[in-house]
Structure formats: structure tokens, C-alpha cells
Design an enzyme around this catalytic site. Structure first.
Site, PDB file in Angstrom:
ATOM      1  N   LEU A 126      33.659  36.972  26.553  1.00 18.19           N
ATOM      2  CA  LEU A 126      34.822  36.208  26.108  1.00 18.19           C
ATOM      3  C   LEU A 126      36.089  36.641  26.853  1.00 18.19           C
ATOM      4  O   LEU A 126      37.203  36.406  26.391  1.00 18.19           O
ATOM      5  CB  LEU A 126      35.025  36.368  24.594  1.00 18.19           C
ATOM      6  CG  LEU A 126      33.927  35.764  23.727  1.00 18.19           C
ATOM      7  CD1 LEU A 126      34.135  36.106  22.268  1.00 18.19           C
ATOM      8  CD2 LEU A 126      33.863  34.253  23.917  1.00 18.19           C
TER       9      LEU A 126
ATOM     10  N   PHE B 101      40.413  36.808  25.807  1.00 17.34           N
ATOM     11  CA  PHE B 101      41.336  35.805  26.347  1.00 17.34           C
ATOM     12  C   PHE B 101      40.782  34.399  26.176  1.00 17.34           C
ATOM     13  O   PHE B 101      41.524  33.450  25.881  1.00 17.34           O
ATOM     14  CB  PHE B 101      41.601  36.079  27.829  1.00 17.34           C
ATOM     15  CG  PHE B 101      42.913  35.528  28.327  1.00 17.34           C
ATOM     16  CD1 PHE B 101      43.931  36.350  28.749  1.00 17.34           C
ATOM     17  CD2 PHE B 101      43.138  34.145  28.356  1.00 17.34           C
ATOM     18  CE1 PHE B 101      45.148  35.831  29.190  1.00 17.34           C
ATOM     19  CE2 PHE B 101      44.344  33.621  28.789  1.00 17.34           C
ATOM     20  CZ  PHE B 101      45.359  34.465  29.202  1.00 17.34           C
TER      21      PHE B 101
ATOM     22  N   TYR C 218      32.829  55.838  25.264  1.00 19.05           N
ATOM     23  CA  TYR C 218      33.625  55.120  24.268  1.00 19.05           C
ATOM     24  C   TYR C 218      34.132  56.107  23.213  1.00 19.05           C
ATOM     25  O   TYR C 218      33.360  56.649  22.422  1.00 19.05           O
ATOM     26  CB  TYR C 218      32.796  54.026  23.585  1.00 19.05           C
ATOM     27  CG  TYR C 218      32.279  52.954  24.517  1.00 19.05           C
ATOM     28  CD1 TYR C 218      32.819  52.760  25.780  1.00 19.05           C
ATOM     29  CD2 TYR C 218      31.230  52.124  24.126  1.00 19.05           C
ATOM     30  CE1 TYR C 218      32.336  51.775  26.632  1.00 19.05           C
ATOM     31  CE2 TYR C 218      30.747  51.130  24.969  1.00 19.05           C
ATOM     32  CZ  TYR C 218      31.298  50.963  26.218  1.00 19.05           C
ATOM     33  OH  TYR C 218      30.810  49.988  27.053  1.00 19.05           O
TER      34      TYR C 218
END
Length: 339
Positions: free
Chosen positions: A211, A215, A62
Site C-alpha cells: 500500500l 500512501f 524491528y
């Protein structure tokens, strides 16, 4: 949030640490979802700990290590209150488009030292293999991970995006505390084999993107206009063109159940994921990602919602009707290795 409203705790795998029933995914605090307000992200982290969120999730990929570095001051301030999870296996280079998978012994050794240094810790609580390279035997990858436990550099082991057969094979080498894979109303392929294997072995399941990368909140009518130019979801099949329009129509029952309960669609979608624990007989700790304190509070409230049988029945067909794959290249998932 006061002690009376703190979320409950569960054991993360057999003999694993006690963690809040909902964790926090930190990926978006450094990359992928457009610009980040770092001050707001730090407030979110503090609010999470205050609310009993103890599983803090990052990865060396990340931001090419920036997310681990960003978390280091927070980790130092709350080291005895959190379960720190990071991952190795997704290789990033100076080429911004390169995504490789590395599970070999030398790479794992190099990766753990980098994560320890960036996070500023002596030991990682939960160390995941982020993606599996089928060319490297699991016995080699999990074997060197087990060595890290024996050496005191890692406390517990995790895997991400593996099949049920792969989970069993890995567990035979060393106990696995948690399996992290995508699981949501939009993505249920893990139910083919991984969920059953995890329940059988006593491995906790940690759903990422519960989730549907946002969306399922109903916030995106058109990814081309509603998302920043550098938001990687613009390249996700489910967020584009006809797929996006078809998928938006699938949200109607989520929105209707939310309206009837005075909740938000996000809370209903998260409640569905949390309820997989009772449905499948295993510990489930989703890690929705957010950079905003008010979204954190919204997500945590879902832990107190129990959907009725009738509501669950209305939500059941959604996943089978979703248009588009969850990644442009599904080779990075366990789906391509399912028998």
C-alpha cells in the site's frame, strides 16, 4: 470471521508451506509508525489467524528485537497454525541512526540464535536475508543459511531486495522459498528482473509495503501534519513536499475505481498486487501491515476483488509517474545493483 469467509491458501514456493494468500506484516506494531496500542495489535493478530492469515512477518531489526519479543506469546499460542517468518541482515546499534548490512557467517549464526530466543521457538519457518551486502559472496551467506536448515533451526529460506541474477545465484546454493521486496502501484522496479526470475524458479513473491506505506490509501494529504512527529515516513521522499502533492494527484484513478466498486482505495491497490500472480505466473502473497482489526478486515476483502482489463489499464501508468525514491538511501535496495 467464519470458515466460509476465510481466505484461500497457496504454496509458498516449491515444496514450501501452505499459507493464506495474504500475510501480515508486523513491523509497525513495535516501531516506525508512531505510538502503538498493543492491545489492539494483539486483537489484530488474533483476528488474522481466525481469518486464515498464516504468514506472520517480522525481523530482528524491528524495534531492535522488540517486535520478535512482542510476538512471542502469540506465536506460542498458535504455533501450529502459523508460518513464522523473520529476517537478519539489517544491523542496529545503540546509535539510533545507524543502519548497517551484515551477511557474514558469524553474524548470521549470531542473528539466528537471537531470533530463536526472542521468539521463544526451536525453529523458524521462513528465514530471510533482509538486505544483501555485496561485499559478502552469496555463496557464503546462503551457504550458512543452508546449514541452519540442515541443523533444524530453519525450515525454509528467503531473500529480500535482491535482483533476478542474485536470486538465481542463491538458488543454485540452496532452494529459496520466497523473495520479499517492495511491490505496489507506486513501486514496480522488481519487474525488471526479480519477478521473472522468481517465476522461472518457482519462488513465491512476498510484496512488502503493497500500500505504499499507506500512501495508496489516500489517508495522507500532508505528511507534515497527518503523521506523528516520530513517524519515519516524514523522512521518506515520496511523502514530503512537492513529491507528496504530485503523488497524491496520481491516486485519482485508484479512488475512482474504488468508488465505482463500492470499495476503498486500499482494497483496489491490494487487489492490483494480488492480481500480479496471474499477470506474471507466480505465487504472490502480499504482507500489508496493520495494527487495527478493522483495517485487517478491509485488507483481506481485497483478496476477493478481480480488476477488469480496463481497470488495470487505467492503473498501469501510475508507477512511472511517481515522484521521489522509495527510501532516502536507495543503496539499501536491489535497484542500485540492477544491470
Amino acid at each position: 470471521m467464519n470458515e466460509a469467509t476465510r481466505i484461500a491458501q497457496v504454496e509458498l514456493g516449491k515444496g514450501g508451506p501452505l499459507v493464506g494468500v495474504q500475510g501480515l506484516g508486523c513491523m509497525g506494531m513495535s516501531e516506525f509508525y508512531g505510538d502503538t496500542d498493543e492491545a489492539a495489535a494483539r486483537r489484530t493478530l488474533e483476528a488474522a489467524v481466525a481469518a486464515g492469515v498464516t504468514l506472520i512477518d517480522t525481523a530482528d531489526s524491528y524495534g531492535r528485537g522488540r517486535n520478535e519479543e512482542f510476538l512471542a506469546p502469540f506465536v506460542a499460542a498458535h504455533r501450529d497454525r502459523i508460518t513464522l517468518a523473520t529476517k537478519f541482515g539489517l544491523e542496529r546499534t545503540d546509535d539510533p541512526h545507524h543502519r548497517g548490512i551484515r551477511n557474514d557467517r558469524a553474524y548470521v549464526r549470531r542473528a539466528v540464535e537471537g531470533s530463536l530466543r526472542r521468539l521463544g521457538v526451536d525453529v523458524i519457518d521462513l528465514y530471510y536475508m533482509h538486505r544483501r551486502d555485496p561485499a559478502v559472496p552469496l555463496a557464503e551467506s546462503v551457504g550458512v543459511m543452508a546449514e541452519l536448515v540442515a541443523e533444524g533451526k530453519v525450515r525454509h529460506l528467503g531473500l529480500s531486495e535482491v535482483t533476478g541474477a542474485e536470486l538465481r545465484e542463491a538458488y543454485a546454493v540452496h532452494p529459496i522459498a520466497a523473495l520479499q521486496s517492495e511491490w505496489s502501484l507506486f513501486s514496480r522496479d522488481v519487474e525488471r528482473s526479480a519477478v521473472g526470475a522468481a517465476a522461472e524458479l518457482g519462488v513465491a513473491f512476498v510484496p512488502y509495503s503493497p500500500l505504499g506505506r499507506g500512501f495508496l490509501t489516500g489517508a495522507f494529504a500532508d505528511a507534515g501534519t497527518d503523521l506523528a512527529a516520530d513517524d519515519y515516513r516524514r523522512r521518506q521522499p515520496r511523502f514530503t513536499g512537492d513529491n507528496a502533492r504530485a503523488n497524491a494527484a496520481l491516486l485519482a484513478p485508484v479512488q475512482e475505481i474504488a468508488a465505482a466498486r463500492g470499495a476503498t482505495p486500499a482494497q483496489i491497490a491490494l487487489a492490483w498486487v494480488q492480481q500480479r500472480s496471474a499477470v506474471h505466473g507466480l505465487t504472490v502473497v502480499p504482507i500489508p501491515g496493520t495494527r487495527k482489526p478493522h483495517r485487517l478486515a478491509e485488507n483481506l476483502a481485497a483478496a476477493g476483488i478481480t480488476l477488469t482489463a480496463a481497470e488495470l489499464e487505467r492503473l498501469e501508468p501510475i508507477a512511472d509517474r511517481v515522484a521521489g525514491d522509495r527510501y532516502p538511501d536507495m543503496a539499501f535496495t536491489s535497484v542500485t545493483r540492477e544491470g
